[in-house]
Motif scaffolding. Structure first.
Motif, PDB file in Angstrom:
ATOM      1  N   TRP A 224       3.692  82.882  18.625  1.00 48.05           N
ATOM      2  CA  TRP A 224       4.452  82.347  19.753  1.00 48.05           C
ATOM      3  C   TRP A 224       3.540  81.905  20.886  1.00 48.05           C
ATOM      4  CZ3 TRP A 224       7.449  85.597  23.877  1.00 48.05           C
ATOM      5  CH2 TRP A 224       8.240  84.738  24.663  1.00 48.05           C
TER       6      TRP A 224
ATOM      7  N   LYS B  57       7.605  78.971  18.323  1.00 48.22           N
ATOM      8  CA  LYS B  57       7.595  80.331  17.790  1.00 48.22           C
ATOM      9  C   LYS B  57       8.080  80.277  16.344  1.00 48.22           C
ATOM     10  CE  LYS B  57       9.305  83.919  20.124  1.00 48.22           C
ATOM     11  NZ  LYS B  57      10.498  84.297  20.898  1.00 48.22           N
TER      12      LYS B  57
ATOM     13  N   ASP C  36       8.005  82.701  12.519  1.00 48.57           N
ATOM     14  CA  ASP C  36       7.570  83.902  11.813  1.00 48.57           C
ATOM     15  C   ASP C  36       6.503  83.546  10.785  1.00 48.57           C
ATOM     16  OD1 ASP C  36       9.416  85.143  13.297  1.00 48.57           O
ATOM     17  OD2 ASP C  36      10.733  85.745  11.655  1.00 48.57           O
TER      18      ASP C  36
ATOM     19  N   GLN D 212       2.009  86.027  22.360  1.00 43.99           N
ATOM     20  CA  GLN D 212       1.828  87.278  21.638  1.00 43.99           C
ATOM     21  C   GLN D 212       2.554  87.217  20.304  1.00 43.99           C
ATOM     22  OE1 GLN D 212       2.897  89.806  25.279  1.00 43.99           O
ATOM     23  NE2 GLN D 212       1.900  91.282  23.942  1.00 43.99           N
TER      24      GLN D 212
ATOM     25  N   THR E  70       5.428  88.351  18.065  1.00 43.71           N
ATOM     26  CA  THR E  70       6.740  88.817  18.485  1.00 43.71           C
ATOM     27  C   THR E  70       7.544  89.457  17.361  1.00 43.71           C
ATOM     28  OG1 THR E  70       7.631  86.626  18.145  1.00 43.71           O
ATOM     29  CG2 THR E  70       7.025  87.203  20.385  1.00 43.71           C
ATOM     30  N   GLU E  71       6.933  89.735  16.227  1.00 40.60           N
ATOM     31  CA  GLU E  71       7.684  90.449  15.193  1.00 40.60           C
ATOM     32  C   GLU E  71       6.976  91.768  14.922  1.00 40.60           C
ATOM     33  OE1 GLU E  71      10.727  89.509  13.427  1.00 40.60           O
ATOM     34  OE2 GLU E  71      10.450  91.657  13.157  1.00 40.60           O
ATOM     35  N   LEU E  72       7.719  92.871  14.993  1.00 39.13           N
ATOM     36  CA  LEU E  72       7.128  94.193  14.794  1.00 39.13           C
ATOM     37  C   LEU E  72       6.340  94.204  13.486  1.00 39.13           C
ATOM     38  CD1 LEU E  72       6.833  97.173  15.630  1.00 39.13           C
ATOM     39  CD2 LEU E  72       8.858  97.641  14.278  1.00 39.13           C
ATOM     40  N   CYS E  73       5.030  94.494  13.578  1.00 45.54           N
ATOM     41  CA  CYS E  73       4.180  94.385  12.399  1.00 45.54           C
ATOM     42  C   CYS E  73       3.351  95.637  12.219  1.00 45.54           C
ATOM     43  CB  CYS E  73       3.285  93.154  12.505  1.00 45.54           C
ATOM     44  SG  CYS E  73       2.285  93.126  13.994  1.00 45.54           S
TER      45      CYS E  73
ATOM     46  N   HIS F 179       1.118  96.122  16.832  1.00 46.43           N
ATOM     47  CA  HIS F 179       1.931  94.925  17.076  1.00 46.43           C
ATOM     48  C   HIS F 179       1.769  94.414  18.511  1.00 46.43           C
ATOM     49  CE1 HIS F 179       5.346  92.388  17.774  1.00 46.43           C
ATOM     50  NE2 HIS F 179       6.000  93.295  18.431  1.00 46.43           N
ATOM     51  N   GLY F 180       1.630  95.329  19.436  1.00 47.79           N
ATOM     52  CA  GLY F 180       1.515  94.921  20.838  1.00 47.79           C
ATOM     53  C   GLY F 180       0.131  94.432  21.213  1.00 47.79           C
TER      54      GLY F 180
END
Lengths: 376, 534
Positions: free
Chosen positions: A195, A202, A204, A226, A228-231, A235-236
């Motif tokens: 994104w 953006k 996936d 950043q 934006t999909e929990l990975c 992830h952050g």
């Protein structure tokens, strides 16, 4: 009555105050034609909601203020009206149809991925991005990884956080201004999402799928976003940084990188000293291994095993290389053979075998990595 | 046994509950089971709330202060799962148990033994789910949406317990919904035609069908995960020829109706409370029923709006954008009807009414952000940011949860025979109302400014919003302890309540004494126009 005037003026005041801050509180307008259109859609639907909300809530609060038993108000007995029901079914439907038209137009424009000037493949990894510049035949010309460069000290509050805290990387993506850049997005492990808010882009990154996106950015500069999909765990901590360069400057940089890639290719046949391997190995380890196995090699057992004094670290070298090369399927240990070249693999294995008290006492050269694979 | 004795037994309907713990373990009584469901749900609300406060404490300031990123993910995951499956859904089933037999004029639920089973499965399911937090392999850390392959190939070993727990919850929900459907369709008092049923009964009938339709889909999904993890299949593994997006399609085919499972009974509750305190009949009863039915139907054809960024063909994006926008129409009809019910009523503002009005206002705000999210090109900017977090918390907390609280206050006198303290109830309302808005309203802004969801640390420009949000969360969290106090205080010290505890309350349950007798209606009541809803 006086009181209700007071309420209304208070609410109006709040709205005005909000409007003053609107720039910081709102979606960025962005720098591309598409991002401006998206912002337009966002504001249109926002104001549609505000107007409907204002009407509905004023009717409701009018009723709450004046139709109360404490004022002696007697309840009416009406309880249905087909006309009203039809009206508040048909009018919103029409509003939605009107709203759908521009939304459809923007969406169609976003899907127009043809006619690109260049293509970049974006590949998500736990927890970094890889950017590959593809030439006309979609062969790889050169590629690099882009991972978070914010120091651990800042994250763990031991030093002052910098201006681009968590939004800075070691190697950022560079694209030229005013050219149509197509992105092919995919992933090597879990689902990520790439994104850049200022481009309104953006998408996936899905393993086994190749998603297409495009952008034309007229303004040079740095743009940050950043995942934006929990990975997973970090992830952050996998930002996206894109530098949009003047076209000429970009072309110069691009030519240099192609040459540098060829130089790296040549290094595969060189023999390195212990110090060179340790230095290169430490750098590779910090970028690729330390997020799970930690800087001190202790890992986070049982999920991320320790590398200190284990059989793997001092046992047969080729087994160690093989593990790093192929990874452990079904675990977080990735197949680094796909991500690192022979020099990096040799260096990191050498580094692991001679750090934190590990003393394997051997040396690993790029040719060992190459032999390992050609031997089978 | 002689015939005489069995005849006496047969006529003896007035026996009370068993003594001691067996009353609760073996009970087949709809009120006892309803009570169990409600207290279970409240304890889950507190546990899920503690997890949320850990999340908010970590996000109070940028940087990592209290927890590691992986533990943070475990907190968000378990918070979501516990709140959705442990707090909101069981609370609605508890309300259904308490209210549906009384509202349709029946003595009990149609299938009382199954009723017992469907409750007692739940403590085991959630015991197992929560136990994973303490497992050596590490707790569940893949988000409540548990997208593959993060939840399969890359999951901690505890995921198998999660799969089993979801199976148990699904079995419980399916049994609960069969019971509710059987009760509503077979046990209504003579004269209560479908279009005279109370709105809560209507909304639950439709909800139960939704549950029956989608819980098996969820069961199938977790079974596919189980096979991928343990038996070498590759449903969701691209390397084996599978497709990670298949997971998302199946999940949201379950997940979107699930969202409405958590809001339709709330619509029913509010449709009882607003007329009661406006002292005026519900406006547009028929259209309210049709609106609920339309929303239920639409819920099956909008699922991919959760997946706008996965890379679908243009035609798919357009289809799901249009169907999603359509949901605004029946939802709008409901809001307009509630407002029209208030219009020219004779309103008072006791605690249930305050919660219901807050429901209408704040749920509508959540609906507006939902409409914004439906606009696909704009959704690319909102998707997986705090804007989405703000959106679904606005419909779930001041939406579903406020409606449950409103229901608890509204029917409290019927359940306990006592009145809660109105002063304390209002205090609880205002704390909750302020807390909810302070928590979730700033999240719209941090989302628009670009903060992704499910991150343990964030860039500096989001700091102010997060601090405000965390303060709100603690206000809201601690005000629920006040809720517990209000309830216990009411049960112990409340003044006795009249049969019709609220002047404007209508419906068969208010014709029963307060507290309602152990077996609701041993003889079918007469459904008068005054107590019917149409």
């Amino acid at each position: 009555m006086k009181q209700s005037i007071k309420y209304v003026s208070m609410i109006l005041g709040l709205i005005m105050a909000g409007y003053g801050f609107a720039d910081e509180l709102n979606m960025p307008v962005g720098v591309t034609e598409i991002s401006r259109q998206v912002y337009g859609l966002h504001m249109t639907i926002f104001w549609v909601c505000v107007v409907i909300g204002a009407i509905v809530f004023s009717v409701m609060f009018w009723s709450i203020i004046s139709h109360r038993r404490s004022l002696g108000y007697k309840a009416a007995t009406f309880h249905e009206s087909t006309t009203l029901e039809l009206a508040w079914t048909v009018i919103p439907t029409l509003l939605l149809v009107i709203m759908a038209i521009p939304a459809t137009q923007v969406l169609i424009a976003m899907y127009d991925t043809g006619g690109e000037d260049m293509t970049v493949e974006v590949r998500g990894y736990q927890w970094k991005w890889q950017y590959k510049y593809l030439d006309d035949d979609y062969n790889q010309t050169f590629s690099f990884f882009s991972s978070l460069s914010t120091p651990k000290d800042q994250i763990e509050n031991r030093s002052i956080k910098g201006e681009h805290y968590l939004l800075e990387v070691d190697n950022h993506l560079r694209i030229p201004a005013n050219r149509k850049v197509r992105f092919l997005i995919t992933s090597e492990d879990v689902i990520h999402s790439w994104w850049v808010p200022d481009f309104a882009v953006k998408r996936d990154a899905v393993p086994g799928m190749l998603n297409e996106l495009w952008t034309i950015v007229p303004e040079t500069g740095f743009y940050r976003g950043q995942c934006t999909e929990l990975c997973g765990k970090d992830h952050g901590f996998m930002p996206v940084v894109v530098e949009v360069m003047e076209e000429a400057a970009f072309d110069t940089w691009y030519a240099q990188e192609v040459v540098a890639a060829a130089v790296r290719e040549e290094a595969m046949s060189k023999t390195f000293s212990n110090e060179e391997l340790m230095a290169e190995g430490k750098q590779v380890y910090t970028t690729f291994c330390a997020s799970c196995h930690l800087e001190n090699g202790q890992g986070i057992p049982p999920v991320f095993p320790s590398l200190v004094g284990t059989a793997m670290m001092t046992g047969p070298r080729d087994e160690h290389l093989r593990l790093v090369f192929d990874g452990v399927p079904g675990s977080a240990m990735q197949a680094f053979g796909k991500q690192l070249d022979a020099v990096q693999l040799a260096a990191v294995v050498h580094y692991e075998r001679h750090s934190w008290g590990n003393k394997a006492g051997d040396i690993t050269q790029p040719r060992d990595v190459i032999n390992l694979n050609s031997g089978q | 046994m002689s015939e005489a004795i069995s005849a006496v037994d047969h006529d003896d309907h007035s026996h009370g509950p068993a003594k001691g713990i067996t009353r609760w373990l073996f009970t087949t009584n709809h009120k006892d089971i309803g009570t169990l469901y409600l207290w279970f749900s409240f304890s889950m609300l507190l546990i899920g709330g503690v997890l949320a406060l850990i999340v908010r404490a970590e996000l109070f300031q940028p940087g990592l202060q209290f927890v590691s990123p992986d533990f943070f993910n475990q907190m968000t995951t378990n918070h979501g799962l516990i709140m959705v499956f442990g707090a909101i859904m069981p609370a609605f089933v508890g309300l259904a148990n308490w209210l549906i037999p009384m509202q349709v004029g029946a003595p009990d639920m149609a299938l009382p033994r199954m009723n017992n089973l469907s409750f007692w499965i739940l403590p085991f399911a959630f015991g197992m789910l929560i136990a994973t937090l303490f497992s050596e392999a590490g707790g569940l850390n893949f988000g409540w949406t548990f997208y593959a392959p993060l939840s399969t190939t890359y999951a901690p070993d505890s995921v198998t317990f999660f799969i089993f727990a979801v199976h148990l919850m699904g079995a419980s929900s399916i049994m609960g919904s069969i019971n509710i459907i059987a009760t509503i369709l077979n046990m209504r008092a003579p004269g209560m035609t479908l279009m005279k049923m109370p709105m809560f009964v209507w909304t639950w009938l439709i909800t139960a069908y939704l549950l029956l339709a989608v819980m098996p889909v969820l069961a199938g999904l977790v079974t596919m995960m189980l096979f991928d993890i343990h038996f070498g299949t590759s449903f969701f593994n691209a390397a084996g020829g599978g497709d990670p997006l298949l997971f998302q399609h199946i999940f949201w085919f379950f997940g979107h109706p699930e969202v409405y499972i958590m809001i339709l009974p709330a619509f029913g509750i509010v449709s009882h409370i607003i007329p009661a305190f406006a002292r005026k009949r519900l406006f547009g009863y028929d259209s309210m029923v049709y609106a609920v039915a339309s929303i239920a139907f639409l819920s099956f054809i909008v699922w991919a709006h959760h997946m706008f960024t996965v890379g679908m063909p243009l035609a798919g994006q357009l289809f799901f954008m249009y169907t999603t926008m359509l949901i605004a129409v029946p939802t709008g009809v409901k809001v307009f009807n509630w407002v029209s019910t208030m219009w020219r009523g004779s309103m008072t503002f006791e605690t249930p009414m305050l919660f219901s009005i807050a429901f209408v206002v704040l749920f509508t705000i959540g609906g507006f952000s939902g409409l914004m999210l439906a606009i696909t090109p704009a959704d690319y900017q909102y998707h997986d940011t705090y804007f989405v977090v703000a959106h679904f918390h606005y419909v779930l907390v001041p939406g579903s949860l406020f409606s449950i609280m409103a229901a608890v206050y509204y029917w409290f006198p019927k359940w306990t025979g006592k009145m809660y303290s109105e002063r304390l109830g209002k205090l609880h309302f205002w704390f909750s109302f302020v807390g909810v808005n302070v928590t979730f309203f700033p999240q719209h802004f941090s989302g628009l400014a670009g903060m992704p969801r499910r991150i343990p640390d964030y860039a500096l420009q989001f700091a102010d919003f997060n601090m405000v949000s965390s303060i709100g969360a603690f206000i809201f969290g601690f005000s629920q302890i006040l809720f517990l106090f209000v309830l216990i205080h009411g049960i112990r010290n409340g003044k006795p309540a009249a049969a019709r505890a609220w002047e404007g309350a209508r419906g068969l349950e208010w014709t029963l004494p307060s507290p309602a007798p152990y077996h609701s209606f041993t003889h079918p009541p007469k459904v008068t126009d005054d107590e019917a809803h149409a």
